[in-house]
Design a protein around this motif. Structure first.
Motif, PDB file in Angstrom:
ATOM      1  N   UNK A  89       0.833  -1.205   0.000  1.00  0.00           N
ATOM      2  CA  UNK A  89       0.000   0.000   0.000  1.00  0.00           C
ATOM      3  C   UNK A  89       0.866   1.252   0.000  1.00  0.00           C
ATOM      4  N   UNK A  90       0.259   2.358  -0.415  1.00  0.00           N
ATOM      5  CA  UNK A  90       0.961   3.644  -0.371  1.00  0.00           C
ATOM      6  C   UNK A  90       1.202   4.037   1.087  1.00  0.00           C
ATOM      7  N   UNK A  91       2.129   4.984   1.222  1.00  0.00           N
ATOM      8  CA  UNK A  91       2.410   5.480   2.570  1.00  0.00           C
ATOM      9  C   UNK A  91       1.156   6.128   3.134  1.00  0.00           C
ATOM     10  N   UNK A  92       0.876   5.818   4.305  1.00  0.00           N
ATOM     11  CA  UNK A  92      -0.322   6.329   4.952  1.00  0.00           C
ATOM     12  C   UNK A  92      -1.477   5.350   4.857  1.00  0.00           C
ATOM     13  N   UNK A  93      -1.163   4.175   4.159  1.00  0.00           N
ATOM     14  CA  UNK A  93      -2.192   3.148   4.058  1.00  0.00           C
ATOM     15  C   UNK A  93      -1.606   1.837   4.574  1.00  0.00           C
ATOM     16  N   UNK A  94      -2.485   0.975   5.014  1.00  0.00           N
ATOM     17  CA  UNK A  94      -2.041  -0.339   5.496  1.00  0.00           C
ATOM     18  C   UNK A  94      -2.796  -1.433   4.729  1.00  0.00           C
ATOM     19  N   UNK A  95      -2.114  -2.563   4.538  1.00  0.00           N
ATOM     20  CA  UNK A  95      -2.692  -3.695   3.795  1.00  0.00           C
ATOM     21  C   UNK A  95      -3.730  -4.389   4.665  1.00  0.00           C
ATOM     22  N   UNK A  96      -4.868  -4.609   4.069  1.00  0.00           N
ATOM     23  CA  UNK A  96      -5.937  -5.284   4.790  1.00  0.00           C
ATOM     24  C   UNK A  96      -5.631  -6.774   4.907  1.00  0.00           C
ATOM     25  N   UNK A  97      -6.371  -7.479   5.777  1.00  0.00           N
ATOM     26  CA  UNK A  97      -6.117  -8.930   5.968  1.00  0.00           C
ATOM     27  C   UNK A  97      -6.272  -9.763   4.678  1.00  0.00           C
ATOM     28  N   UNK A  98      -7.036  -9.213   3.697  1.00  0.00           N
ATOM     29  CA  UNK A  98      -7.147  -9.994   2.453  1.00  0.00           C
ATOM     30  C   UNK A  98      -5.890  -9.907   1.601  1.00  0.00           C
ATOM     31  N   UNK A  99      -4.910  -9.103   2.064  1.00  0.00           N
ATOM     32  CA  UNK A  99      -3.598  -8.948   1.416  1.00  0.00           C
ATOM     33  C   UNK A  99      -3.709  -8.423  -0.004  1.00  0.00           C
ATOM     34  N   UNK A 100      -4.811  -7.707  -0.280  1.00  0.00           N
ATOM     35  CA  UNK A 100      -4.992  -7.115  -1.602  1.00  0.00           C
ATOM     36  C   UNK A 100      -5.384  -5.641  -1.505  1.00  0.00           C
ATOM     37  N   UNK A 101      -6.344  -5.341  -0.620  1.00  0.00           N
ATOM     38  CA  UNK A 101      -6.842  -3.981  -0.525  1.00  0.00           C
ATOM     39  C   UNK A 101      -6.137  -3.237   0.602  1.00  0.00           C
ATOM     40  N   UNK A 102      -6.291  -1.906   0.595  1.00  0.00           N
ATOM     41  CA  UNK A 102      -5.597  -1.042   1.566  1.00  0.00           C
ATOM     42  C   UNK A 102      -6.605  -0.135   2.288  1.00  0.00           C
TER      43      UNK A 102
ATOM     44  N   UNK B 251       2.840   7.491  -6.220  1.00  0.00           N
ATOM     45  CA  UNK B 251       2.092   6.817  -7.303  1.00  0.00           C
ATOM     46  C   UNK B 251       2.787   6.999  -8.637  1.00  0.00           C
ATOM     47  N   UNK B 252       3.248   8.233  -8.850  1.00  0.00           N
ATOM     48  CA  UNK B 252       3.919   8.514 -10.132  1.00  0.00           C
ATOM     49  C   UNK B 252       5.197   7.696 -10.264  1.00  0.00           C
ATOM     50  N   UNK B 253       5.989   7.664  -9.158  1.00  0.00           N
ATOM     51  CA  UNK B 253       7.246   6.901  -9.200  1.00  0.00           C
ATOM     52  C   UNK B 253       6.956   5.413  -9.402  1.00  0.00           C
ATOM     53  N   UNK B 254       5.933   4.923  -8.690  1.00  0.00           N
ATOM     54  CA  UNK B 254       5.592   3.482  -8.825  1.00  0.00           C
ATOM     55  C   UNK B 254       5.199   3.145 -10.261  1.00  0.00           C
ATOM     56  N   UNK B 255       4.388   4.023 -10.838  1.00  0.00           N
ATOM     57  CA  UNK B 255       3.944   3.782 -12.219  1.00  0.00           C
ATOM     58  C   UNK B 255       5.121   3.758 -13.172  1.00  0.00           C
ATOM     59  N   UNK B 256       6.062   4.754 -12.966  1.00  0.00           N
ATOM     60  CA  UNK B 256       7.225   4.775 -13.852  1.00  0.00           C
ATOM     61  C   UNK B 256       8.104   3.542 -13.643  1.00  0.00           C
ATOM     62  N   UNK B 257       8.232   3.140 -12.405  1.00  0.00           N
ATOM     63  CA  UNK B 257       9.038   1.937 -12.144  1.00  0.00           C
ATOM     64  C   UNK B 257       8.424   0.701 -12.808  1.00  0.00           C
ATOM     65  N   UNK B 258       7.109   0.619 -12.735  1.00  0.00           N
ATOM     66  CA  UNK B 258       6.444  -0.534 -13.360  1.00  0.00           C
ATOM     67  C   UNK B 258       6.653  -0.531 -14.880  1.00  0.00           C
ATOM     68  N   UNK B 259       6.538   0.695 -15.475  1.00  0.00           N
ATOM     69  CA  UNK B 259       6.766   0.798 -16.932  1.00  0.00           C
ATOM     70  C   UNK B 259       8.194   0.411 -17.277  1.00  0.00           C
ATOM     71  N   UNK B 260       9.151   0.877 -16.445  1.00  0.00           N
ATOM     72  CA  UNK B 260      10.556   0.532 -16.688  1.00  0.00           C
ATOM     73  C   UNK B 260      10.785  -0.975 -16.564  1.00  0.00           C
TER      74      UNK B 260
END
Length: 503
Positions: A435-448, A473-482
């Protein structure tokens, strides 16, 4: 020696019987009587007994006798009837039977017809009945063809000729009134070479040179001529008047155990088929017909009361000739116990299995092979067995290439390839969600869910958090594209290296 009938003797060994039957000299001055060619007188014995007794007691040595009669157009219907009467009366003089003399009749003109072979009739009544129904064939005189047909179609064991080991004389009597319209010399020579004794009886216009060419030696005992068909019938009556007069065998004054063979005024003893004459020359003992050299069996000889039958080894069957054997198709349905594949092998067989099976230790049944065992498949990662076949699969995070054998890494974090709500983190061929900073992963290990760290957050801090989240989010997206581009470059590099290896 005088020409009176009562002073001529008879000789019953093998074929002289036929000689006396056909070639008796005519009484002095008798016009139209049968004539033989330069036959010399022979010593003989006196006649005894009544004519009726001679007719019923007359015996001759067994023969395989074939009459070949000309029924070409030159033979008028009434003359052909005389020939048939001659044949019937000849049969009356013979000791006809399965173990004695066998008789066949052939009819010829431009074609040849076997009226009945040696195996058909063994009694006089049946033979004479068959002769009475013979019809002339009309045009042509193909005497050579008739003799050749006798060799090919009548003098065979299948048609009733007895085996050579039985030493039964083979005799042909040709009756013709014309000149052959085909080549006789070579055919007759072949017949004589094959052991066939040929008597030639010419009637009326018969060509004497042709008769000499076809007959056996000496010619004066095998070539005969009569002036008309009306005279030919008299040959048999003269035979009956002379032949049986001094027949010791017919009179019953012999001591042979089985067969008596007249020999002029004396006799010899012989035995039935399947028996041999003992040293005392009178009695007989059963022969071991299966002794080496006595039988014609290809594989197994089975003795059977003075005779024998042939059989075959296991894996072979007896051919129609009842002598030779052929390998049996051991793989025919019902002959083998192979579970899957039978291989025939010269009277035997072996078992094999279909592809995907192996032969069990019993050498008959089969078991399915593990096609996914090491070394049996060409899958790069996962082999999936499917009955007798297999398919290839890949580990999680990999996909099967078009060759259906090799695998390529999958981008598990590509859009749509995962179910993370915020951040997908690739891990080999798998992934985890974050999850993004300021969010925590829920017990289903998918949602935040947004993290609540303090109830006192200033507006400025809130703006900073949002800015940081947007940047992340922007950095993550660019990293994924890279990461995607790096995977593409890696695949191209692998493809290039593969093509270099092929070259």
């Amino acid at each position: 020696m005088g020409r009176a009938l009562g002073t001529r003797g008879c000789r019953c060994l093998a074929l002289p019987l036929l000689l006396l039957l056909l070639l008796l000299p005519p009484p002095p001055g008798a016009r139209g009587s049968p004539h033989r060619l330069r036959r010399q007188p022979r010593p003989g014995g006196g006649r005894s007994g009544s004519g009726a007794a001679a007719d019923t007691a007359c015996k001759n040595r067994p023969l395989d006798l074939v009459f070949i009669i000309d029924s070409s157009r030159s033979v008028r219907p009434e003359e052909f009837e005389k020939v048939k009467i001659f044949l019937s009366k000849m049969i009356d003089t013979l000791d006809v039977g399965e173990r004695t003399t066998r008789v066949a009749v052939m009819n010829y003109a431009s074609t040849v017809k076997v009226e009945f072979p040696l195996r058909t009739y063994f009694d006089k009544a049946s033979m004479k009945e068959a002769i009475s129904h013979i019809e002339p064939l009309s045009a042509g005189t193909m005497t050579g063809l008739a003799i050749q047909t006798a060799m090919d179609e009548v003098f065979t064991e299948e048609m009733g000729t007895r085996p050579a080991t039985f030493n039964i004389p083979k005799v042909v009597i040709v009756v013709t009134d014309g000149r052959p319209q085909d080549q006789v010399q070579d055919v007759a020579a072949s017949a004589r070479t094959a052991g066939i004794e040929i008597y030639a009886v010419g009637v009326d216009r018969a060509d004497m040179q042709s008769l000499r060419i076809m007959a056996s030696e000496p010619l004066d005992e095998h070539v005969f001529y009569v002036e008309t068909y009306g005279v030919i019938e008299k040959l048999t009556s003269k035979f009956r008047e002379t032949f049986c007069a001094a027949n010791v065998c017919a009179l019953g004054t012999h001591d042979c155990e089985q067969v008596c063979v007249s020999n002029g005024g004396s006799y010899l003893c012989d035995c039935y088929e399947g028996y041999a004459l003992n040293p005392d020359k009178r009695t007989c003992s059963a022969v071991d017909m299966c002794a080496p050299g006595r039988h014609e069996c290809d594989q197994i000889c089975v003795s059977n009361n003075g005779s024998y039958v042939c059989e075959c080894y296991e894996g072979y069957t007896l051919n129609p000739d009842k002598k030779t054997c052929s390998a049996t198709d051991m793989c025919a349905a019902g002959r083998h116990d192979c579970a899957q594949v039978c291989l025939s092998n010269d009277g035997s067989y072996s078992c094999e299995c279909f592809e995907g099976y192996t032969l069990n230790p019993d050498k008959k049944t089969c078991s399915a092979v593990d096609m996914c065992a090491p070394g049996r498949h060409d899958c790069e990662q996962v082999c999936v067995r499917d009955d007798l076949f297999y398919t290839c699969d890949c580990y999680p995070g990999y996909t099967l290439n078009p060759d259906k054998k090799t695998c390529s890494r999958t981008d598990v974090c590509a859009p749509g390839a995962h179910d993370c709500e915020q951040v997908c983190v690739g891990n080999g061929g798998s992934y985890t969600c974050d999850c993004y900073e300021g969010f925590t992963l829920n017990p289903d290990e998918k949602t935040c869910s947004r993290a609540i760290t303090s109830s006192l957050i200033t507006a400025e801090e809130s703006c900073k958090c949002e800015a940081i989240a947007a940047l992340r989010d922007s950095v993550t997206s660019r990293l994924e594209a890279l990461s995607t581009k790096l995977d593409e470059v890696s695949e191209k590099l692998q493809a290039y290296e593969g093509s270099q290896q092929v070259v």
